[in-house]
Design an enzyme around this catalytic site. Structure first.
Site, PDB file in Angstrom:
ATOM      1  N   HIS A  55     -28.555 -47.437   8.693  1.00  0.00           N
ATOM      2  CA  HIS A  55     -27.583 -47.458   7.592  1.00  0.00           C
ATOM      3  C   HIS A  55     -28.280 -47.088   6.304  1.00  0.00           C
ATOM      4  O   HIS A  55     -29.497 -46.947   6.267  1.00  0.00           O
ATOM      5  CB  HIS A  55     -26.847 -48.799   7.514  1.00  0.00           C
ATOM      6  CG  HIS A  55     -27.680 -49.988   7.136  1.00  0.00           C
ATOM      7  ND1 HIS A  55     -28.697 -50.462   7.930  1.00  0.00           N
ATOM      8  CD2 HIS A  55     -27.652 -50.800   6.038  1.00  0.00           C
ATOM      9  CE1 HIS A  55     -29.234 -51.536   7.359  1.00  0.00           C
ATOM     10  NE2 HIS A  55     -28.631 -51.756   6.198  1.00  0.00           N
ATOM     11  N   HIS A  57     -28.812 -48.476   3.304  1.00  0.00           N
ATOM     12  CA  HIS A  57     -29.457 -49.372   2.336  1.00  0.00           C
ATOM     13  C   HIS A  57     -30.902 -48.952   2.064  1.00  0.00           C
ATOM     14  O   HIS A  57     -31.628 -48.556   2.980  1.00  0.00           O
ATOM     15  CB  HIS A  57     -29.393 -50.823   2.821  1.00  0.00           C
ATOM     16  CG  HIS A  57     -28.049 -51.450   2.620  1.00  0.00           C
ATOM     17  ND1 HIS A  57     -27.644 -52.601   3.272  1.00  0.00           N
ATOM     18  CD2 HIS A  57     -26.998 -51.088   1.828  1.00  0.00           C
ATOM     19  CE1 HIS A  57     -26.422 -52.915   2.892  1.00  0.00           C
ATOM     20  NE2 HIS A  57     -26.004 -52.015   2.026  1.00  0.00           N
ATOM     21  N   ASP A  59     -33.647 -50.428   1.621  1.00  0.00           N
ATOM     22  CA  ASP A  59     -34.739 -51.041   2.387  1.00  0.00           C
ATOM     23  C   ASP A  59     -34.744 -50.563   3.842  1.00  0.00           C
ATOM     24  O   ASP A  59     -35.493 -51.097   4.671  1.00  0.00           O
ATOM     25  CB  ASP A  59     -34.684 -52.571   2.309  1.00  0.00           C
ATOM     26  CG  ASP A  59     -33.445 -53.164   2.960  1.00  0.00           C
ATOM     27  OD1 ASP A  59     -32.330 -52.678   2.672  1.00  0.00           O
ATOM     28  OD2 ASP A  59     -33.591 -54.108   3.764  1.00  0.00           O
ATOM     29  N   HIS A  60     -33.945 -49.543   4.144  1.00  0.00           N
ATOM     30  CA  HIS A  60     -33.951 -48.936   5.483  1.00  0.00           C
ATOM     31  C   HIS A  60     -34.244 -47.437   5.455  1.00  0.00           C
ATOM     32  O   HIS A  60     -34.583 -46.867   6.487  1.00  0.00           O
ATOM     33  CB  HIS A  60     -32.615 -49.206   6.197  1.00  0.00           C
ATOM     34  CG  HIS A  60     -32.391 -50.675   6.417  1.00  0.00           C
ATOM     35  ND1 HIS A  60     -32.539 -51.271   7.640  1.00  0.00           N
ATOM     36  CD2 HIS A  60     -32.119 -51.676   5.533  1.00  0.00           C
ATOM     37  CE1 HIS A  60     -32.335 -52.585   7.514  1.00  0.00           C
ATOM     38  NE2 HIS A  60     -32.075 -52.849   6.246  1.00  0.00           N
ATOM     39  N   HIS A 113     -21.671 -54.506   8.292  1.00  0.00           N
ATOM     40  CA  HIS A 113     -22.615 -54.743   7.186  1.00  0.00           C
ATOM     41  C   HIS A 113     -22.476 -53.601   6.173  1.00  0.00           C
ATOM     42  O   HIS A 113     -22.289 -53.827   4.982  1.00  0.00           O
ATOM     43  CB  HIS A 113     -24.030 -54.825   7.778  1.00  0.00           C
ATOM     44  CG  HIS A 113     -25.134 -54.911   6.778  1.00  0.00           C
ATOM     45  ND1 HIS A 113     -25.378 -56.037   6.027  1.00  0.00           N
ATOM     46  CD2 HIS A 113     -26.098 -54.010   6.424  1.00  0.00           C
ATOM     47  CE1 HIS A 113     -26.439 -55.814   5.250  1.00  0.00           C
ATOM     48  NE2 HIS A 113     -26.888 -54.596   5.475  1.00  0.00           N
ATOM     49  N   ASP A 132     -29.265 -54.056  10.519  1.00  0.00           N
ATOM     50  CA  ASP A 132     -28.844 -55.311   9.884  1.00  0.00           C
ATOM     51  C   ASP A 132     -27.524 -55.818  10.464  1.00  0.00           C
ATOM     52  O   ASP A 132     -26.739 -56.462   9.759  1.00  0.00           O
ATOM     53  CB  ASP A 132     -28.678 -55.108   8.367  1.00  0.00           C
ATOM     54  CG  ASP A 132     -30.007 -55.026   7.635  1.00  0.00           C
ATOM     55  OD1 ASP A 132     -31.064 -55.190   8.269  1.00  0.00           O
ATOM     56  OD2 ASP A 132     -29.979 -54.791   6.410  1.00  0.00           O
ATOM     57  N   HIS A 170     -34.971 -57.531   9.943  1.00  0.00           N
ATOM     58  CA  HIS A 170     -35.443 -58.564   8.997  1.00  0.00           C
ATOM     59  C   HIS A 170     -35.914 -59.821   9.734  1.00  0.00           C
ATOM     60  O   HIS A 170     -35.381 -60.160  10.800  1.00  0.00           O
ATOM     61  CB  HIS A 170     -34.335 -58.978   8.021  1.00  0.00           C
ATOM     62  CG  HIS A 170     -33.962 -57.914   7.045  1.00  0.00           C
ATOM     63  ND1 HIS A 170     -34.637 -57.717   5.865  1.00  0.00           N
ATOM     64  CD2 HIS A 170     -32.982 -56.984   7.075  1.00  0.00           C
ATOM     65  CE1 HIS A 170     -34.092 -56.706   5.202  1.00  0.00           C
ATOM     66  NE2 HIS A 170     -33.077 -56.243   5.924  1.00  0.00           N
TER      67      HIS A 170
HETATM   68 FE    FE Z   1     -31.812 -54.618   5.276  1.00  0.00          FE
HETATM   69 ZN    ZN Z   2     -28.826 -53.610   4.966  1.00  0.00          ZN
END
Ligand code: FE
Ligand code: ZN
Length: 242
Positions: A55, A57, A59-60, A113, A132, A170
């Site tokens: 996805h 985001h 942090d990905h 998400h 996530d 995570h």
């Molecule tokens: Fe994440």
């Molecule tokens: Zn995420």
């Protein structure tokens, strides 16, 4: 057979290398950053040939640009979020498949998400990268989707083989466990797992991967009987302070 390497980065993210020894192909899943990922591959003499994003985001996908620059890796990501996936070369959705060497993943649409979130299920390898969507004893926050979306997404993941190893993005497990035991205080399997989780974290060890079978027995979001129950549990977790 895929070899999976776990790389802890940032506060609580896990980035993964998935390596097929027969062909030498190496994919990185959800690179939050680039440098530790490139170093982990180099330490093994591997060259990253693919990036798989679940996805959009940051942090990905934060490491996409630098990894592409360093390796020329091809980026595969969710079709519905293609505009937000840096350097995307192949946009996929269910029922597409993605190959890493001799191993093949089924792309699963698990929007909840984020609306276009996908998971990569290497079914023959019994390896799942849910991003996530599914965490140990938890699920992703509902930023773009509904509880009904998450209920359907979790059901889709739980339909995979029970012995599937889940490599989520995570390390949220200890906090998830504190919440889970408030939901099902009489669940013996959950209580036993919570003890092991505390011990692992005290020793500085990861609690990921884990199996779908363990989630079926202990995860309060997977175990929610109805969409309404999942919605209530997700809302309660959003404000939970363990
Ligand atoms: Fe994440
Ligand atoms: Zn995420």
């Amino acid at each position: 057979m895929l070899e999976v390497v776990q790389i802890p980065v940032l506060t609580d993210n896990y980035v993964y290398l998935a390596h097929d020894a027969a062909t030498g192909e190496t994919a990185v899943i959800d690179p939050a950053v680039a440098d530790p990922v490139l170093a982990a591959a180099a330490a093994r003499g591997w060259t990253i040939t693919q990036i798989l994003n679940t996805h959009w985001h940051p942090d990905h996908v934060g490491g996409n640009a630098a990894i592409v620059a360093a390796t020329g890796a091809r980026v595969t990501g969710p079709r519905a979020e293609a505009a937000r996936i840096p350097h995307i070369g192949r946009a996929v959705a269910e029922p597409d498949t993605v190959s890493v060497g001799a191993s093949t993943a089924r792309v699963l649409d698990v929007g909840a998400h984020t609306a276009g979130h996908i998971a990569y299920a290497f079914e023959a390898d019994r390896v799942l990268f849910p991003g996530d969507t599914l965490f140990a004893l938890g699920c992703g926050r509902l930023f773009e989707g509904t509880a009904a979306d998450m209920h359907a997404a979790l059901a889709k993941l739980m339909a995979l083989a029970p012995e599937t190893q889940v490599f989520c993005a995570h390390e949220y497990t200890q906090s998830n466990a504190k919440f889970a035991v408030t939901v099902e205080p009489e669940n013996a399997a959950l209580k036993a797992r919570a003890v092991l989780i505390d011990a692992a974290r005290a020793a500085g060890l990861p609690t990921v991967p884990f199996t779908l079978a363990l989630e079926a027995a202990t995860n309060p979001f997977v175990r929610a009987a109805t969409i309404g129950e999942l919605a209530a549990r997700r809302a309660a977790k959003d404000v939970f302070r363990g």
